[in-house]
Motif scaffolding. Sequence first.
Motif, PDB file in Angstrom:
ATOM      1  N   GLN A 247      -2.803  -5.300  23.487  1.00  0.00           N
ATOM      2  CA  GLN A 247      -1.650  -5.146  24.330  1.00  0.00           C
ATOM      3  C   GLN A 247      -0.901  -6.235  24.841  1.00  0.00           C
ATOM      4  O   GLN A 247       0.226  -6.440  25.152  1.00  0.00           O
ATOM      5  N   ALA A 248      -1.866  -7.393  24.737  1.00  0.00           N
ATOM      6  CA  ALA A 248      -1.188  -8.630  25.122  1.00  0.00           C
ATOM      7  C   ALA A 248      -0.076  -9.105  24.142  1.00  0.00           C
ATOM      8  O   ALA A 248       0.726  -9.973  24.335  1.00  0.00           O
ATOM      9  N   LEU A 249       0.003  -8.650  22.797  1.00  0.00           N
ATOM     10  CA  LEU A 249       0.723  -8.994  21.934  1.00  0.00           C
ATOM     11  C   LEU A 249       1.983  -8.209  21.985  1.00  0.00           C
ATOM     12  O   LEU A 249       3.292  -8.650  21.671  1.00  0.00           O
ATOM     13  N   THR A 250       1.726  -6.806  21.978  1.00  0.00           N
ATOM     14  CA  THR A 250       3.030  -6.162  21.962  1.00  0.00           C
ATOM     15  C   THR A 250       3.455  -5.579  23.262  1.00  0.00           C
ATOM     16  O   THR A 250       4.723  -5.224  23.493  1.00  0.00           O
ATOM     17  N   GLY A 251       2.972  -5.916  24.523  1.00  0.00           N
ATOM     18  CA  GLY A 251       3.416  -5.385  25.585  1.00  0.00           C
ATOM     19  C   GLY A 251       3.360  -3.749  25.951  1.00  0.00           C
ATOM     20  O   GLY A 251       3.998  -3.407  26.733  1.00  0.00           O
ATOM     21  N   GLY A 252       2.764  -3.114  24.932  1.00  0.00           N
ATOM     22  CA  GLY A 252       2.665  -1.531  25.086  1.00  0.00           C
ATOM     23  C   GLY A 252       1.592  -1.042  24.393  1.00  0.00           C
ATOM     24  O   GLY A 252       0.767  -1.650  23.709  1.00  0.00           O
ATOM     25  N   VAL A 253       1.920   0.298  24.042  1.00  0.00           N
ATOM     26  CA  VAL A 253       1.008   0.997  23.291  1.00  0.00           C
ATOM     27  C   VAL A 253       0.839   0.577  21.947  1.00  0.00           C
ATOM     28  O   VAL A 253       1.827   0.133  21.181  1.00  0.00           O
ATOM     29  N   VAL A 254      -0.307   0.592  21.408  1.00  0.00           N
ATOM     30  CA  VAL A 254      -0.511   0.225  20.053  1.00  0.00           C
ATOM     31  C   VAL A 254      -1.150   1.392  19.111  1.00  0.00           C
ATOM     32  O   VAL A 254      -1.805   2.230  19.684  1.00  0.00           O
ATOM     33  N   TYR A 255      -1.008   1.353  17.922  1.00  0.00           N
ATOM     34  CA  TYR A 255      -1.486   2.480  17.014  1.00  0.00           C
ATOM     35  C   TYR A 255      -2.152   1.865  15.838  1.00  0.00           C
ATOM     36  O   TYR A 255      -1.343   1.656  14.670  1.00  0.00           O
ATOM     37  N   THR A 256      -3.369   1.796  16.178  1.00  0.00           N
ATOM     38  CA  THR A 256      -4.258   1.421  14.840  1.00  0.00           C
ATOM     39  C   THR A 256      -4.379   2.280  13.634  1.00  0.00           C
ATOM     40  O   THR A 256      -4.463   1.604  12.337  1.00  0.00           O
ATOM     41  N   GLY A 257      -4.242   3.595  14.179  1.00  0.00           N
ATOM     42  CA  GLY A 257      -4.277   4.540  12.754  1.00  0.00           C
ATOM     43  C   GLY A 257      -3.057   4.420  11.773  1.00  0.00           C
ATOM     44  O   GLY A 257      -3.360   4.265  10.783  1.00  0.00           O
ATOM     45  N   PRO A 258      -1.920   4.370  12.223  1.00  0.00           N
ATOM     46  CA  PRO A 258      -0.701   4.283  11.554  1.00  0.00           C
ATOM     47  C   PRO A 258      -0.896   2.939  10.963  1.00  0.00           C
ATOM     48  O   PRO A 258      -0.185   2.678   9.722  1.00  0.00           O
ATOM     49  N   LEU A 259      -1.304   1.834  11.422  1.00  0.00           N
ATOM     50  CA  LEU A 259      -1.281   0.686  10.798  1.00  0.00           C
ATOM     51  C   LEU A 259      -2.324   0.588   9.494  1.00  0.00           C
ATOM     52  O   LEU A 259      -1.950   0.256   8.488  1.00  0.00           O
ATOM     53  N   ALA A 260      -3.553   1.521   9.677  1.00  0.00           N
ATOM     54  CA  ALA A 260      -4.385   1.333   8.588  1.00  0.00           C
ATOM     55  C   ALA A 260      -3.627   2.305   7.377  1.00  0.00           C
ATOM     56  O   ALA A 260      -3.847   2.002   6.188  1.00  0.00           O
ATOM     57  N   ALA A 261      -3.079   3.145   7.992  1.00  0.00           N
ATOM     58  CA  ALA A 261      -2.252   4.159   6.884  1.00  0.00           C
ATOM     59  C   ALA A 261      -1.250   3.355   6.269  1.00  0.00           C
ATOM     60  O   ALA A 261      -0.998   3.657   4.892  1.00  0.00           O
ATOM     61  N   MET A 262      -0.398   2.518   6.990  1.00  0.00           N
ATOM     62  CA  MET A 262       0.409   1.748   6.050  1.00  0.00           C
ATOM     63  C   MET A 262      -0.113   0.678   5.232  1.00  0.00           C
ATOM     64  O   MET A 262       0.355   0.795   4.265  1.00  0.00           O
ATOM     65  N   ILE A 263      -1.164   0.227   5.434  1.00  0.00           N
ATOM     66  CA  ILE A 263      -1.867  -0.846   4.621  1.00  0.00           C
ATOM     67  C   ILE A 263      -2.272   0.267   3.311  1.00  0.00           C
ATOM     68  O   ILE A 263      -2.157  -0.326   1.971  1.00  0.00           O
ATOM     69  N   VAL A 264      -2.927   1.344   3.686  1.00  0.00           N
ATOM     70  CA  VAL A 264      -3.068   2.183   2.261  1.00  0.00           C
ATOM     71  C   VAL A 264      -2.150   2.499   1.571  1.00  0.00           C
ATOM     72  O   VAL A 264      -2.047   2.452   0.219  1.00  0.00           O
ATOM     73  N   ILE A 265      -0.817   2.698   2.178  1.00  0.00           N
ATOM     74  CA  ILE A 265       0.107   3.308   1.285  1.00  0.00           C
ATOM     75  C   ILE A 265       0.702   2.025   0.487  1.00  0.00           C
ATOM     76  O   ILE A 265       1.132   2.035  -0.553  1.00  0.00           O
ATOM     77  N   GLU A 266       0.963   0.941   1.171  1.00  0.00           N
ATOM     78  CA  GLU A 266       1.574  -0.184   0.452  1.00  0.00           C
ATOM     79  C   GLU A 266       0.476  -0.725  -0.817  1.00  0.00           C
ATOM     80  O   GLU A 266       1.007  -0.802  -1.886  1.00  0.00           O
ATOM     81  N   ARG A 267      -0.698  -0.541  -0.694  1.00  0.00           N
ATOM     82  CA  ARG A 267      -1.641  -0.886  -1.769  1.00  0.00           C
ATOM     83  C   ARG A 267      -1.455   0.338  -2.823  1.00  0.00           C
ATOM     84  O   ARG A 267      -1.507   0.159  -4.105  1.00  0.00           O
ATOM     85  N   GLU A 268      -1.471   1.627  -2.557  1.00  0.00           N
ATOM     86  CA  GLU A 268      -1.307   2.548  -3.365  1.00  0.00           C
ATOM     87  C   GLU A 268      -0.001   2.451  -4.062  1.00  0.00           C
ATOM     88  O   GLU A 268       0.262   2.912  -5.303  1.00  0.00           O
TER      89      GLU A 268
END
Length: 418
Positions: free
Chosen positions: A235-256
Amino acid sequence: MSAVPMLADAPWLISGGTARVLQLLNADGEEARVVGGAVRNALLGLVPGDIDIATTALPHEVMRRAKAAGIKAVPTGIDHGTVTLVIDGQPYEVTTLREDTETFGRKAKVAFGRDWVKDAERRDFTMNGLSVDADGVVHDYVGGIADAAARRVRFIGDPDQRIAEDFLRILRFFRIHAAFGAGDPDRDGYLACIRGRAGLASLSAGRLRMETLKLLVAPGASAAALAMADGGLLQALTGGVVYTGPLAAMIVIERELGLTASSTRRLAALAIAVTEDAKRVATRLRLSNAETKALDSMGHRWWRLATKDEADARRLLYRLGADRYHDRVLLGWARAGGDVGSSRWRALAELPQRWTAPKFPLRAADFIARGMAEGPSLGHVLTLAEDAWLAADFPLEEAALASIADQAAARVSRDERT
């Protein structure tokens, strides 16, 4: 101390610019070694990357020797002992051995010295505290060889003290772990980062940006982000809510899809739900204009993609252009769960590869020929005609284009009469 001859045959060490710099500085009672990340990377079987060199020679002596040898020398940080030597267009940072006399972040006061042990002990992590001499002997005063072999990122000395010296080391801990570590983060270091997290507020936006974007494209970015979220650090980096699930999904999509890791796309997955988020994150991290516009575009109604058919997608691709369209689709896909087996999301993502949007074929001259005068109404009729052309699925036949132009011109004329 252990000294292990491990890099004696490394081509980057025994030839080229690195060898030339070491030869220049290893004379008349002075010594020079390659230090830090290049040594770490070489031990891990990775490309060395930037070559940083430490020396017992004082900065002005480094400058003098470089000038005598015909090597370009730039005093990039001479007050802190750093001179950049440029050989065949390649920069080599050369820094005199140092000891911290006062530590308060990047403004720490240092004294030049000749003690390799003390120079190693002032560095951040054990695997970054290694040095290698011109003969390929790796010098380890802090346990870095064992930690590199174990892929363990560990602070040199007391973690709390090292973090208090520079709170950016909290982010570096996770970034280096994401890039080179294995398993869970070192527990002592992790707990120290949590204890020191309030100090992140004191860091400049520029320094936060640098480390955050590097962390997001590291191989272990997903696990590192989750650990940071669990410790209340994201939160100190973004100043708001973070979404670790979509981040993990984005990484999988990029690799796929075989895509190069994108820090901007991954930042959007982590922190952007609506366009207002883009403005906040851009300010917090002092993002570039291009990065800010990319986040804003991805955050704009990405959820509508969940119900779009291919015709809708073609219109969106036409409006956004291939890059903006692709990024928004990937964000929608990641937020939908990132199921890489989804044929529908894959089809949307791959649309730019199989279809190129044509250019709008009607021009102002087509409406002037229909009796319209130049002025604001001409721009209005072109917009109406383009909308109708998109709704008709990009027809290029003359009869269809003539019908679209006639109807748009008639509508504008009718509106002007009423």
